[in-house]
Scaffold this motif. Structure first.
Motif, mmCIF file in Angstrom:
data_model
loop_
_atom_site.group_PDB
_atom_site.id
_atom_site.type_symbol
_atom_site.label_atom_id
_atom_site.label_comp_id
_atom_site.label_asym_id
_atom_site.label_seq_id
_atom_site.Cartn_x
_atom_site.Cartn_y
_atom_site.Cartn_z
ATOM 1 N N VAL A 260 3.570 -1.316 3.711
ATOM 2 C CA VAL A 260 3.440 0.081 3.284
ATOM 3 C C VAL A 260 4.718 0.479 2.569
ATOM 4 O O VAL A 260 5.819 0.264 3.098
ATOM 5 C CB VAL A 260 3.180 1.026 4.470
ATOM 6 C CG1 VAL A 260 3.355 2.488 4.063
ATOM 7 C CG2 VAL A 260 1.780 0.809 5.019
ATOM 8 N N CYS B 84 -11.054 -2.936 4.431
ATOM 9 C CA CYS B 84 -10.110 -3.594 3.529
ATOM 10 C C CYS B 84 -9.006 -4.291 4.306
ATOM 11 O O CYS B 84 -8.718 -5.479 4.073
ATOM 12 C CB CYS B 84 -9.515 -2.573 2.566
ATOM 13 S SG CYS B 84 -8.211 -3.228 1.501
ATOM 14 N N THR C 164 5.925 3.967 0.783
ATOM 15 C CA THR C 164 5.527 5.348 0.572
ATOM 16 C C THR C 164 6.748 6.247 0.403
ATOM 17 O O THR C 164 7.817 5.962 0.958
ATOM 18 C CB THR C 164 4.679 5.853 1.758
ATOM 19 O OG1 THR C 164 4.426 7.264 1.625
ATOM 20 C CG2 THR C 164 5.402 5.639 3.091
ATOM 21 N N VAL D 178 -0.966 -1.167 -4.452
ATOM 22 C CA VAL D 178 -2.202 -0.378 -4.374
ATOM 23 C C VAL D 178 -1.835 1.068 -4.092
ATOM 24 O O VAL D 178 -1.200 1.373 -3.076
ATOM 25 C CB VAL D 178 -3.140 -0.907 -3.264
ATOM 26 C CG1 VAL D 178 -4.422 -0.075 -3.221
ATOM 27 C CG2 VAL D 178 -3.458 -2.377 -3.495
ATOM 28 N N VAL E 85 -11.084 1.818 4.283
ATOM 29 C CA VAL E 85 -9.710 1.396 4.582
ATOM 30 C C VAL E 85 -9.677 0.299 5.645
ATOM 31 O O VAL E 85 -9.051 -0.755 5.454
ATOM 32 C CB VAL E 85 -8.855 2.601 5.021
ATOM 33 C CG1 VAL E 85 -7.535 2.135 5.627
ATOM 34 C CG2 VAL E 85 -8.581 3.513 3.837
ATOM 35 N N PHE F 162 0.813 -1.205 0.000
ATOM 36 C CA PHE F 162 0.000 0.000 0.000
ATOM 37 C C PHE F 162 0.854 1.266 0.000
ATOM 38 O O PHE F 162 1.808 1.383 0.778
ATOM 39 C CB PHE F 162 -0.894 0.058 1.245
ATOM 40 C CG PHE F 162 -2.053 -0.887 1.226
ATOM 41 C CD1 PHE F 162 -3.224 -0.569 0.558
ATOM 42 C CD2 PHE F 162 -1.970 -2.104 1.888
ATOM 43 C CE1 PHE F 162 -4.304 -1.433 0.554
ATOM 44 C CE2 PHE F 162 -3.046 -2.975 1.891
ATOM 45 C CZ PHE F 162 -4.226 -2.640 1.221
ATOM 46 N N ASP F 163 0.490 2.205 -0.844
ATOM 47 C CA ASP F 163 0.925 3.584 -0.672
ATOM 48 C C ASP F 163 0.194 4.137 0.552
ATOM 49 O O ASP F 163 -0.789 3.537 1.018
ATOM 50 C CB ASP F 163 0.587 4.384 -1.940
ATOM 51 C CG ASP F 163 0.880 5.852 -1.798
ATOM 52 O OD1 ASP F 163 2.012 6.201 -1.424
ATOM 53 O OD2 ASP F 163 -0.032 6.661 -2.045
ATOM 54 N N THR G 220 -3.955 7.254 -0.493
ATOM 55 C CA THR G 220 -4.463 5.894 -0.680
ATOM 56 C C THR G 220 -5.145 5.390 0.583
ATOM 57 O O THR G 220 -6.317 5.028 0.564
ATOM 58 C CB THR G 220 -3.315 4.944 -1.070
ATOM 59 O OG1 THR G 220 -2.713 5.406 -2.281
ATOM 60 C CG2 THR G 220 -3.835 3.522 -1.275
ATOM 61 N N LEU G 221 -4.407 5.378 1.680
ATOM 62 C CA LEU G 221 -4.987 5.001 2.968
ATOM 63 C C LEU G 221 -5.489 6.215 3.737
ATOM 64 O O LEU G 221 -6.526 6.147 4.420
ATOM 65 C CB LEU G 221 -3.946 4.262 3.818
ATOM 66 C CG LEU G 221 -3.406 2.930 3.284
ATOM 67 C CD1 LEU G 221 -2.317 2.394 4.214
ATOM 68 C CD2 LEU G 221 -4.522 1.917 3.132
ATOM 69 N N MET H 289 0.649 -7.756 4.364
ATOM 70 C CA MET H 289 0.523 -6.376 3.906
ATOM 71 C C MET H 289 1.757 -5.566 4.256
ATOM 72 O O MET H 289 2.416 -5.834 5.269
ATOM 73 C CB MET H 289 -0.718 -5.720 4.522
ATOM 74 C CG MET H 289 -2.036 -6.295 4.029
ATOM 75 S SD MET H 289 -3.473 -5.590 4.899
ATOM 76 C CE MET H 289 -3.481 -6.602 6.391
ATOM 77 N N ASP I 219 2.938 5.412 -8.260
ATOM 78 C CA ASP I 219 2.601 4.068 -7.794
ATOM 79 C C ASP I 219 2.477 3.101 -8.961
ATOM 80 O O ASP I 219 2.955 1.966 -8.896
ATOM 81 C CB ASP I 219 1.302 4.103 -6.987
ATOM 82 C CG ASP I 219 1.421 4.925 -5.725
ATOM 83 O OD1 ASP I 219 2.447 4.795 -5.032
ATOM 84 O OD2 ASP I 219 0.504 5.706 -5.437
ATOM 85 N N LEU J 55 -11.299 1.122 -1.091
ATOM 86 C CA LEU J 55 -10.374 0.006 -0.940
ATOM 87 C C LEU J 55 -11.060 -1.297 -0.568
ATOM 88 O O LEU J 55 -10.569 -2.384 -0.934
ATOM 89 C CB LEU J 55 -9.295 0.350 0.093
ATOM 90 C CG LEU J 55 -8.215 1.314 -0.372
ATOM 91 C CD1 LEU J 55 -7.199 1.565 0.726
ATOM 92 C CD2 LEU J 55 -7.512 0.792 -1.629
#
Length: 227
Positions: free
Chosen positions: A123, A110, A125, A181, A107, A16-17, A21-22, A121, A187, A223
């Motif tokens: 991150v 998801c 960024t 994502v 979020v 994830f970004d 995004t989040l 998962m 991204d 998401l």
């Protein structure tokens, strides 16, 4: 929905970004930028201008704010001005990374859904790692992620794929098993360069350009639609 990209299976890893995004992080970023500008005797930029400047890391954001425009490729700012401005921004933003910012709808649903299905998962960024960790802690998101990499964790930033590949290696996943994502051209570029599938949301920070123009493999309005 994401299973369409993996022959009916779940990915092993979802990357994830963060900003756009989040988390809608612009309110706190804009407050720090405006405090910086005012401390330097300049007029505040305002939240809507900052919204179009976010997405390429803290240093670029500060350059855009000091120049008052998005395109800073040919602009040479006085070194002393940039260094002072950047130091001020880091101080001000460090005081509040999650005070006015908000999680986007879907979020938590998801993240909970992916966790329930045993999907790892991470991150990845361009945000400096110190602020990334503060923000994730502030929203209670840290426990979801096996790996967290920021814009200064490695020598390069997105769209370079190094950050994504490092997270894949640490999590024991291949590019073919991974999903990036995000919300921006950076991204999509990072995912393409890393060789993994890419899903995007349309609500983030892509400098006013529709994310569909970047041709990600999948676009979801929220998401939790990934599930």
């Amino acid at each position: 929905m994401m299973q369409r990209l993996f022959n009916g299976r779940d990915p092993a890893l979802v990357l994830f970004d963060l900003d756009g995004t989040l988390v809608d992080s612009v309110p706190d970023l804009a407050r720090a930028i405006d405090r910086m500008l005012q401390a330097l005797g300049q007029a505040p930029a305002g939240i809507e201008r900052v919204r179009h400047w976010v997405g390429n890391g803290a240093q670029v954001l500060v350059k855009r704010a000091l120049a008052g425009q998005h395109d800073v490729g040919d602009i040479e700012l006085p070194a002393a001005l940039f260094e002072r401005g950047y130091a001020l921004f880091l101080d001000y933003y460090g005081e509040a990374t999650a005070d006015q910012s908000e999680l986007y709808p879907g979020v938590i649903e998801c993240l909970d859904g992916l966790k329930a299905r045993g999907i790892t998962m991470a991150v990845v960024t361009n945000k400096p790692i110190a602020f990334t960790r503060t923000m994730l802690d502030g929203f209670g998101l840290t426990p979801y992620f096996a790996v967290v990499l920021g814009g200064d964790s490695l020598p390069t930033r997105k769209p370079d794929p190094q950050m994504l590949l490092a997270a894949m290696a640490e999590c024991g996943a291949t590019a073919a098993q991974s999903l990036m994502v995000g919300d921006s051209l950076n991204d999509v570029g990072a995912g393409r360069n890393a060789g993994c599938a890419v899903a995007c949301v349309p609500y983030g920070y892509n400098h006013g350009q529709p994310i569909a123009d970047a041709r990600p493999d999948l676009i979801v309005e929220r998401l939790d639609q990934l599930l």
